[in-house]
Design a protein around this motif. Sequence first.
Motif, PDB file in Angstrom:
ATOM      1  N   ILE A 818     -33.866   3.141 -49.306  1.00  0.00           N
ATOM      2  CA  ILE A 818     -34.676   1.524 -49.553  1.00  0.00           C
ATOM      3  C   ILE A 818     -34.673   0.848 -48.278  1.00  0.00           C
ATOM      4  CG2 ILE A 818     -34.833  -0.321 -51.139  1.00  0.00           C
ATOM      5  CD1 ILE A 818     -34.491   2.465 -52.750  1.00  0.00           C
ATOM      6  N   GLU A 838     -43.747   9.267 -56.876  1.00  0.00           N
ATOM      7  CA  GLU A 838     -43.342   7.803 -56.780  1.00  0.00           C
ATOM      8  C   GLU A 838     -43.070   7.242 -57.784  1.00  0.00           C
ATOM      9  OE1 GLU A 838     -46.400   6.247 -54.630  1.00  0.00           O
ATOM     10  OE2 GLU A 838     -46.083   4.041 -55.491  1.00  0.00           O
ATOM     11  N   LEU A 842     -39.469   5.170 -58.697  1.00  0.00           N
ATOM     12  CA  LEU A 842     -39.205   3.858 -58.780  1.00  0.00           C
ATOM     13  C   LEU A 842     -38.691   3.658 -60.249  1.00  0.00           C
ATOM     14  CD1 LEU A 842     -42.717   2.832 -57.448  1.00  0.00           C
ATOM     15  CD2 LEU A 842     -40.642   2.685 -56.369  1.00  0.00           C
ATOM     16  N   MET A 851     -33.531  -2.065 -55.397  1.00  0.00           N
ATOM     17  CA  MET A 851     -34.871  -3.176 -55.205  1.00  0.00           C
ATOM     18  C   MET A 851     -34.754  -4.371 -55.600  1.00  0.00           C
ATOM     19  SD  MET A 851     -37.698  -0.211 -56.116  1.00  0.00           S
ATOM     20  CE  MET A 851     -39.306  -1.418 -55.754  1.00  0.00           C
ATOM     21  N   MET A 856     -42.489  -3.455 -54.483  1.00  0.00           N
ATOM     22  CA  MET A 856     -42.830  -2.696 -53.415  1.00  0.00           C
ATOM     23  C   MET A 856     -43.742  -2.963 -52.783  1.00  0.00           C
ATOM     24  SD  MET A 856     -43.216   1.462 -54.006  1.00  0.00           S
ATOM     25  CE  MET A 856     -44.735   1.403 -54.086  1.00  0.00           C
ATOM     26  N   LYS A 857     -43.538  -2.606 -51.372  1.00  0.00           N
ATOM     27  CA  LYS A 857     -44.615  -3.077 -50.391  1.00  0.00           C
ATOM     28  C   LYS A 857     -45.299  -1.492 -49.959  1.00  0.00           C
ATOM     29  CE  LYS A 857     -43.316  -6.914 -47.289  1.00  0.00           C
ATOM     30  NZ  LYS A 857     -42.542  -6.972 -45.877  1.00  0.00           N
ATOM     31  N   PHE A 859     -44.796   2.914 -50.090  1.00  0.00           N
ATOM     32  CA  PHE A 859     -43.867   4.187 -50.691  1.00  0.00           C
ATOM     33  C   PHE A 859     -44.095   5.228 -49.620  1.00  0.00           C
ATOM     34  CE2 PHE A 859     -43.009   8.096 -52.665  1.00  0.00           C
ATOM     35  CZ  PHE A 859     -41.898   7.494 -53.526  1.00  0.00           C
ATOM     36  N   VAL A 869     -38.647   3.857 -49.548  1.00  0.00           N
ATOM     37  CA  VAL A 869     -39.192   2.801 -50.308  1.00  0.00           C
ATOM     38  C   VAL A 869     -39.068   1.452 -49.637  1.00  0.00           C
ATOM     39  CG1 VAL A 869     -39.563   1.337 -52.368  1.00  0.00           C
ATOM     40  CG2 VAL A 869     -38.811   4.053 -52.595  1.00  0.00           C
ATOM     41  N   VAL A 871     -39.220  -2.706 -49.648  1.00  0.00           N
ATOM     42  CA  VAL A 871     -39.807  -3.708 -50.607  1.00  0.00           C
ATOM     43  C   VAL A 871     -39.323  -5.055 -49.641  1.00  0.00           C
ATOM     44  CG1 VAL A 871     -38.425  -2.474 -52.472  1.00  0.00           C
ATOM     45  CG2 VAL A 871     -37.142  -3.979 -50.825  1.00  0.00           C
TER      46      VAL A 871
END
Length: 871
Positions: A818, A838, A842, A851, A856-857, A859, A869, A871
């Motif tokens: 992350i 994905e 998640l 997170m 989420m920005k 992946f 991931v 974020v």
Amino acid sequence: MAQYPFSEIEKKWQTHWAETGLYKVLENPQKPKYYVLDMFPYPSGTGLHVGHPLGYIASDIVSRYKRLKGFNVLHPMGYDAFGLPAEQYAIQTSQHPAKTTAANIETFRRQLDLMGFSFDWSREVRTCEPEYYRWTQWIFGQFFNHWYDKAAEKARPTSELERHFSLHGNSGINAACSEPMQFTAAEWNVLSPKMKSDILNNYRLAFIDFTTVNWCQELGCVLANEEVVNHPEKGPVSERGGYPVVRKKMKQWSLRITAYADRLLKGLDTLEWSDSIKEIQRNWIGRSEGAEIQFTVESLQSTVGEIAAITVFTTRPDTLFGAPFVVLAPEYEGLGTLCSDEQREAVMTYAESAKNRSEIDRMADTRKTGVFTGAYAKHPFTEKPIPVWVSDYVLAGYGTGAIMAVPAHDERDFEFAKAFKLPIVPVIKPENKNLLEPLKEAFSAKDGICFNSDFLDGLAVKSAIQKAIEKVENKGLGKRKVNYKLREAGFGRQRYWGEPFPIVFDSNQIPHLINDLPVELPKVESYKPTGTGESPLAGVKEWVEVDLEDGPGLRETDTMPGWAGSSWYFLRYIDPGNSETFAGQTTINYWKQVDLYVGGSEHATGHLLYSRFWTKFLFDLGYLSVDEPFKKLVNQGMIMGEDGQKMSKRWGNVVNPDDVCTQYGADTLRMYEMFLGPLTDSKPWNTNGIEGVSRFLSKFWRLFEQEELFSLTDETPSKYELKILHKTIKKITGDIEQMSFNTAVSAFMVATNELGALQCKKRAVLEPLIILIAPFAPHIAEELWQKGGHKESVHLATWPVWDEQHLVETHFEYPISINGKTRTVIAFDLNADAKEIEATVLTDATVQRWMEGKPMKKFILVKGRIINVVV
RNA sequence: GCCCGGGUGGCGGAAUAGGUAGACGCGCAGGACUUAAAAUCCUGUUGUCAGCAAUGGCAGUACGGGUUCGAUUCCCGUCCCGGGCACCA
């Protein structure tokens, strides 16, 4: 059982391999060839320590590997047996150096045999044997009988040159020579034989030179620069003994290596050598492009007569307008006739003292000294008179021995101008900037713009250099010129223990080549230096004096230097028994050149350069089909003592390979030396560390045992066992190809641990493993192979090939990051859909926690690598 | 001074088309087997903080910046070590 019975099996197989001639090799056109060479040792009296075999082990592994891969491998060994230490030892102990050398060789051979190397000993060479050095003498004769044609870029026979001289003089000849000269056929034809000989000497690739050497009266011999040290009171003294050393001009045989400077430089680009060695050779050759420019001498103040012009060499003709004076070397030819009468005494006094200062002393002292000669030279463009100085910061041996000083743009000239308050004239400035005057230091950068420079104004340095050279050439003031730092190679030693020259001087001092070879080294009573500067051979009247057809003759009494025999030994291994030639054409065409050469980097500017030079020369003569001797070169690092210091008697930290072989066995020694670290690194020896490798080999041995009895089963291996095997085959193969032996050893350890844990005794898995380890640990491999029921040697087996199919992974444990930080691991099928992955990631609890509910920005999924991931 | 290399645990060293830092070995600590020792095998071992613990947080590849979702790896600067050259115009 602690250790496997290594001492028993190692001895058994070493004897067996020797008896069956397992490593004997002959030309075989059916197989691809591979030539693996070690730098042959100088057989010193102290024998080998564990640092010496490092390179031999590496090259032996490659040799054995290549054989298993189906190559016809040439892997020879011999001895560089002439040289000073043996002679020194002979003097001390009053034994003939031939005797001590033979004894030392015996020790070396015994030690080498202990380590199980796969050398083809039937090809052994010793440079001190007449059957070997007769060809060293023969090659010298070829050098003597050839000159270098710069136009054709190759060596040609001097007989052709003589014919040309008698028909055309030396016009139309573009040769590498010591002194430029010009003569017509008419002039040549009336010369005395001695004068003709002297002129030919100017062209020969092996020629007699009068060079300045370091002469030590007490030791009675010439010393190399590094053997001379500077004493605060006594001045230059010998490193050994501290006796005074003077600089003296002496007759020396030299080889015209500078003729090959450009080819030696260019050839480097084709070689697989380390960058550092190539760089050292490049620096040593020291090519620099520039121009020679004439400065006519203006002043007529001398009563003795004058030099018409001084030619200077410069790499920066763009700075021509910034040259307010000219400086000559103290050794400059005709210095006495150039200077004014008033200045003569001061100039000559200065020149004398400078000449007597040792090279070391002169170099070490960067304070500028010098004297004005009283003479003036005319600047070729401004036509203004500029003073001519003499200073020892100008080297006689480089360029023309004269420079145009540009103090504003050269560090040394700047220092000199400051010391003598001479003008400093800036003519180059940085772009968009002016120089702050007075200058604090020389602006020597090559990215400036010319100013105050007439036709060069506004030009960048690079183009200004070209324009200046063009102008100089057009006006007939000079010419484009390439200079090299490389010096001719001094080829004579006033010593006994070396190859005699096949040369006799007649009563006119004309050297004649002896074609009846070998010229054997005579037995002498005393090997001591004579003290007169002559070799001990000079005292052996019955040898020195010979009858020539038309009168008495005297043999050359110097001998060849230590590097003579080593400059071509790699060629003799190819055909060691040949008594007709140094090596026969068909064998040379088969083996061609050394594919892999392993040795120390200390020979960067000596042996490795000379060997390339001799190879190019023999190539020119048509004897070789390639003009580089060593295609790939690997420099092994040093093994330090346990205390981190260099291994030497002095520190008492020497580890003897004999002892290691006795205690742990040769296979352990071999694998441990490889395990220490990368081959090319220097690293300390560690006695504790060897236990680990010893334990590993015992473990490997036990892999083949059930209840202490040898046992292999014919069961079908499991998927996992096959995976271990094939991953190991792949890893070992790749590591050997890259000469990454330390990681190969660790791969064996991993495989052994894994298979040991599985209690795997399956032939289909373990037998290929024996072949894999055979190059590293040849004895244990041979024993296990034989126990496995094979009649033929494991070293004649076929290298296994890995099958990717066994290495295919279906799943991968993805590390989940992350924001770039690894937080958890989730396994996925490698063919799983990216969207599914994905979604699963998640919803994972750990992922969700990290997170922290942020959106989420991005992946990122790198298949088989990682998931990140953002974020 | 200039030119090449190179700085990763207590140690030798792994891992760089940028992707779980510390493989393998040594050393150290603990344990098993043994009357005992040797040998062998097993477990742990970057630091630090929290916790009885399993575990988890933070920092970490000479140092300071930068690029990047992500840097031991690429870029810039600094320091240190090894090697080579050294008044080569």
